[in-house]
Design a protein around this motif. Structure first.
Motif, PDB file in Angstrom:
ATOM      1  N   PRO A 181       0.828  -1.220   0.000  1.00 30.07           N
ATOM      2  CA  PRO A 181       0.000   0.000   0.000  1.00 30.07           C
ATOM      3  C   PRO A 181       0.853   1.257   0.000  1.00 30.07           C
ATOM      4  O   PRO A 181       1.780   1.397   0.801  1.00 30.07           O
ATOM      5  CB  PRO A 181      -0.796  -0.130   1.296  1.00 30.07           C
ATOM      6  CG  PRO A 181      -0.861  -1.595   1.546  1.00 30.07           C
ATOM      7  CD  PRO A 181       0.449  -2.148   1.076  1.00 30.07           C
ATOM      8  N   GLY A 182       0.554   2.147  -0.931  1.00 33.77           N
ATOM      9  CA  GLY A 182       1.264   3.409  -1.010  1.00 33.77           C
ATOM     10  C   GLY A 182       2.637   3.346  -1.639  1.00 33.77           C
ATOM     11  O   GLY A 182       3.353   4.358  -1.662  1.00 33.77           O
ATOM     12  N   LYS A 183       2.997   2.176  -2.154  1.00 31.92           N
ATOM     13  CA  LYS A 183       4.328   2.019  -2.755  1.00 31.92           C
ATOM     14  C   LYS A 183       4.205   1.567  -4.204  1.00 31.92           C
ATOM     15  O   LYS A 183       3.170   1.059  -4.633  1.00 31.92           O
ATOM     16  CB  LYS A 183       5.165   1.020  -1.958  1.00 31.92           C
ATOM     17  CG  LYS A 183       5.482   1.478  -0.545  1.00 31.92           C
ATOM     18  CD  LYS A 183       6.442   0.517   0.129  1.00 31.92           C
ATOM     19  CE  LYS A 183       6.824   1.017   1.514  1.00 31.92           C
ATOM     20  NZ  LYS A 183       7.786   0.099   2.194  1.00 31.92           N
ATOM     21  N   GLU A 184       5.288   1.735  -4.934  1.00 31.56           N
ATOM     22  CA  GLU A 184       5.306   1.284  -6.316  1.00 31.56           C
ATOM     23  C   GLU A 184       5.533  -0.232  -6.366  1.00 31.56           C
ATOM     24  O   GLU A 184       6.083  -0.833  -5.449  1.00 31.56           O
ATOM     25  CB  GLU A 184       6.413   2.001  -7.091  1.00 31.56           C
ATOM     26  CG  GLU A 184       6.182   3.490  -7.249  1.00 31.56           C
ATOM     27  CD  GLU A 184       7.194   4.136  -8.166  1.00 31.56           C
ATOM     28  OE1 GLU A 184       7.043   5.334  -8.457  1.00 31.56           O
ATOM     29  OE2 GLU A 184       8.142   3.446  -8.589  1.00 31.56           O
ATOM     30  N   ARG A 185       5.118  -0.804  -7.484  1.00 37.85           N
ATOM     31  CA  ARG A 185       5.352  -2.225  -7.707  1.00 37.85           C
ATOM     32  C   ARG A 185       6.851  -2.463  -7.847  1.00 37.85           C
ATOM     33  O   ARG A 185       7.538  -1.721  -8.567  1.00 37.85           O
ATOM     34  CB  ARG A 185       4.613  -2.675  -8.953  1.00 37.85           C
ATOM     35  CG  ARG A 185       4.485  -4.167  -9.108  1.00 37.85           C
ATOM     36  CD  ARG A 185       3.616  -4.518 -10.291  1.00 37.85           C
ATOM     37  NE  ARG A 185       2.251  -4.024 -10.148  1.00 37.85           N
ATOM     38  CZ  ARG A 185       1.277  -4.297 -11.007  1.00 37.85           C
ATOM     39  NH1 ARG A 185       1.525  -5.054 -12.062  1.00 37.85           N
ATOM     40  NH2 ARG A 185       0.064  -3.815 -10.818  1.00 37.85           N
ATOM     41  N   ALA A 186       7.354  -3.490  -7.171  1.00 43.56           N
ATOM     42  CA  ALA A 186       8.794  -3.721  -7.121  1.00 43.56           C
ATOM     43  C   ALA A 186       9.132  -5.182  -7.385  1.00 43.56           C
ATOM     44  O   ALA A 186       8.361  -6.084  -7.031  1.00 43.56           O
ATOM     45  CB  ALA A 186       9.347  -3.291  -5.764  1.00 43.56           C
ATOM     46  N   PHE A 187      10.304  -5.389  -7.969  1.00 42.24           N
ATOM     47  CA  PHE A 187      10.804  -6.723  -8.273  1.00 42.24           C
ATOM     48  C   PHE A 187      11.069  -7.496  -6.988  1.00 42.24           C
ATOM     49  O   PHE A 187      11.622  -6.970  -6.027  1.00 42.24           O
ATOM     50  CB  PHE A 187      12.088  -6.589  -9.091  1.00 42.24           C
ATOM     51  CG  PHE A 187      12.782  -7.883  -9.398  1.00 42.24           C
ATOM     52  CD1 PHE A 187      13.847  -8.314  -8.632  1.00 42.24           C
ATOM     53  CD2 PHE A 187      12.360  -8.673 -10.456  1.00 42.24           C
ATOM     54  CE1 PHE A 187      14.497  -9.503  -8.915  1.00 42.24           C
ATOM     55  CE2 PHE A 187      13.001  -9.869 -10.758  1.00 42.24           C
ATOM     56  CZ  PHE A 187      14.074 -10.280  -9.980  1.00 42.24           C
ATOM     57  N   VAL A 188      10.680  -8.781  -7.001  1.00 38.69           N
ATOM     58  CA  VAL A 188      10.948  -9.661  -5.872  1.00 38.69           C
ATOM     59  C   VAL A 188      11.920 -10.770  -6.269  1.00 38.69           C
ATOM     60  O   VAL A 188      12.935 -10.986  -5.617  1.00 38.69           O
ATOM     61  CB  VAL A 188       9.636 -10.274  -5.342  1.00 38.69           C
ATOM     62  CG1 VAL A 188       9.929 -11.287  -4.235  1.00 38.69           C
ATOM     63  CG2 VAL A 188       8.694  -9.191  -4.850  1.00 38.69           C
ATOM     64  N   ALA A 189      11.564 -11.476  -7.342  1.00 37.15           N
ATOM     65  CA  ALA A 189      12.381 -12.608  -7.777  1.00 37.15           C
ATOM     66  C   ALA A 189      12.103 -12.895  -9.247  1.00 37.15           C
ATOM     67  O   ALA A 189      11.031 -12.557  -9.755  1.00 37.15           O
ATOM     68  CB  ALA A 189      12.078 -13.847  -6.941  1.00 37.15           C
ATOM     69  N   GLY A 190      13.078 -13.520  -9.910  1.00 35.22           N
ATOM     70  CA  GLY A 190      12.905 -13.883 -11.307  1.00 35.22           C
ATOM     71  C   GLY A 190      13.672 -15.147 -11.621  1.00 35.22           C
ATOM     72  O   GLY A 190      14.621 -15.507 -10.910  1.00 35.22           O
ATOM     73  N   ILE A 191      13.240 -15.832 -12.688  1.00 34.46           N
ATOM     74  CA  ILE A 191      13.913 -17.056 -13.115  1.00 34.46           C
ATOM     75  C   ILE A 191      13.976 -17.054 -14.625  1.00 34.46           C
ATOM     76  O   ILE A 191      12.996 -16.757 -15.312  1.00 34.46           O
ATOM     77  CB  ILE A 191      13.186 -18.304 -12.562  1.00 34.46           C
ATOM     78  CG1 ILE A 191      13.976 -19.579 -12.896  1.00 34.46           C
ATOM     79  CG2 ILE A 191      11.746 -18.384 -13.026  1.00 34.46           C
ATOM     80  CD1 ILE A 191      13.505 -20.788 -12.082  1.00 34.46           C
ATOM     81  N   SER A 192      15.150 -17.355 -15.161  1.00 30.63           N
ATOM     82  CA  SER A 192      15.331 -17.304 -16.602  1.00 30.63           C
ATOM     83  C   SER A 192      14.598 -18.459 -17.279  1.00 30.63           C
ATOM     84  O   SER A 192      14.235 -19.447 -16.642  1.00 30.63           O
ATOM     85  CB  SER A 192      16.819 -17.354 -16.947  1.00 30.63           C
ATOM     86  OG  SER A 192      17.379 -18.580 -16.542  1.00 30.63           O
ATOM     87  N   GLY A 193      14.404 -18.294 -18.602  1.00 27.87           N
ATOM     88  CA  GLY A 193      13.580 -19.252 -19.315  1.00 27.87           C
ATOM     89  C   GLY A 193      14.248 -20.576 -19.596  1.00 27.87           C
ATOM     90  O   GLY A 193      13.602 -21.622 -19.528  1.00 27.87           O
ATOM     91  N   SER A 194      15.519 -20.565 -19.897  1.00 25.02           N
ATOM     92  CA  SER A 194      16.172 -21.801 -20.323  1.00 25.02           C
ATOM     93  C   SER A 194      17.044 -22.419 -19.241  1.00 25.02           C
ATOM     94  O   SER A 194      16.872 -23.573 -18.867  1.00 25.02           O
ATOM     95  CB  SER A 194      17.010 -21.520 -21.563  1.00 25.02           C
ATOM     96  OG  SER A 194      17.931 -20.468 -21.298  1.00 25.02           O
ATOM     97  N   SER A 195      17.940 -21.631 -18.689  1.00 26.20           N
ATOM     98  CA  SER A 195      18.907 -22.175 -17.737  1.00 26.20           C
ATOM     99  C   SER A 195      18.371 -22.267 -16.321  1.00 26.20           C
ATOM    100  O   SER A 195      18.946 -22.973 -15.503  1.00 26.20           O
ATOM    101  CB  SER A 195      20.173 -21.312 -17.721  1.00 26.20           C
ATOM    102  OG  SER A 195      19.850 -19.993 -17.335  1.00 26.20           O
TER     103      SER A 195
END
Length: 124
Positions: free
Chosen positions: A41-55
């Motif tokens: 609430p009251g904050k911008e959307r932020a990155f948490v985690a990601g996973i690459s497509g192939s590796s």
């Protein structure tokens, strides 16, 4: 076109765990990098985690590294976010996202497809 559907959010006490799931449509799931963002609430959307497509290389925001784990099951076209040792500051709407190509980006504008979001509330 990719459609994403999140599930698994809810209310949990501090120190508890939740596992979010994101089911993706389409037959080229492995060609997409997948990510989780969150918006408090009251904050911008932020990155948490990601996973690459192939590796399957994973990336984390500093505050969740060591507590959260992102993974993907290509056979089921699903990406997961296991969240452990949850803190009140983890409270947010969590969004699953996908981008064509295999490289994870930390900026939301780089992602083309978004789920509707699932609420995670950490409170005693």
């Amino acid at each position: 076109q990719v459609q994403l559907l999140e599930s698994g959010g809810g209310l949990v006490q501090p120190g508890g765990s939740l596992k979010l799931s994101c089911a993706a449509s389409g037959r080229t799931f492995s060609r997409y990098a997948m990510g989780w963002f969150r918006q408090a609430p009251g904050k911008e959307r932020a990155f948490v985690a990601g996973i690459s497509g192939s590796s399957g290389i994973t990336y984390y925001e500093d505050s969740v590294r060591g507590r959260f784990t992102i993974s993907r099951d290509s056979g089921k076209n699903t990406v997961f976010l296991q969240m452990n040792s949850l803190k009140p500051e983890d409270t947010a709407i969590y969004y699953c996202t996908a981008r064509a190509g295999t490289v994870v980006r930390r900026v939301q504008s780089e992602y083309e497809y978004w789920g509707q979001g699932t609420q995670v509330t950490v409170s005693s």
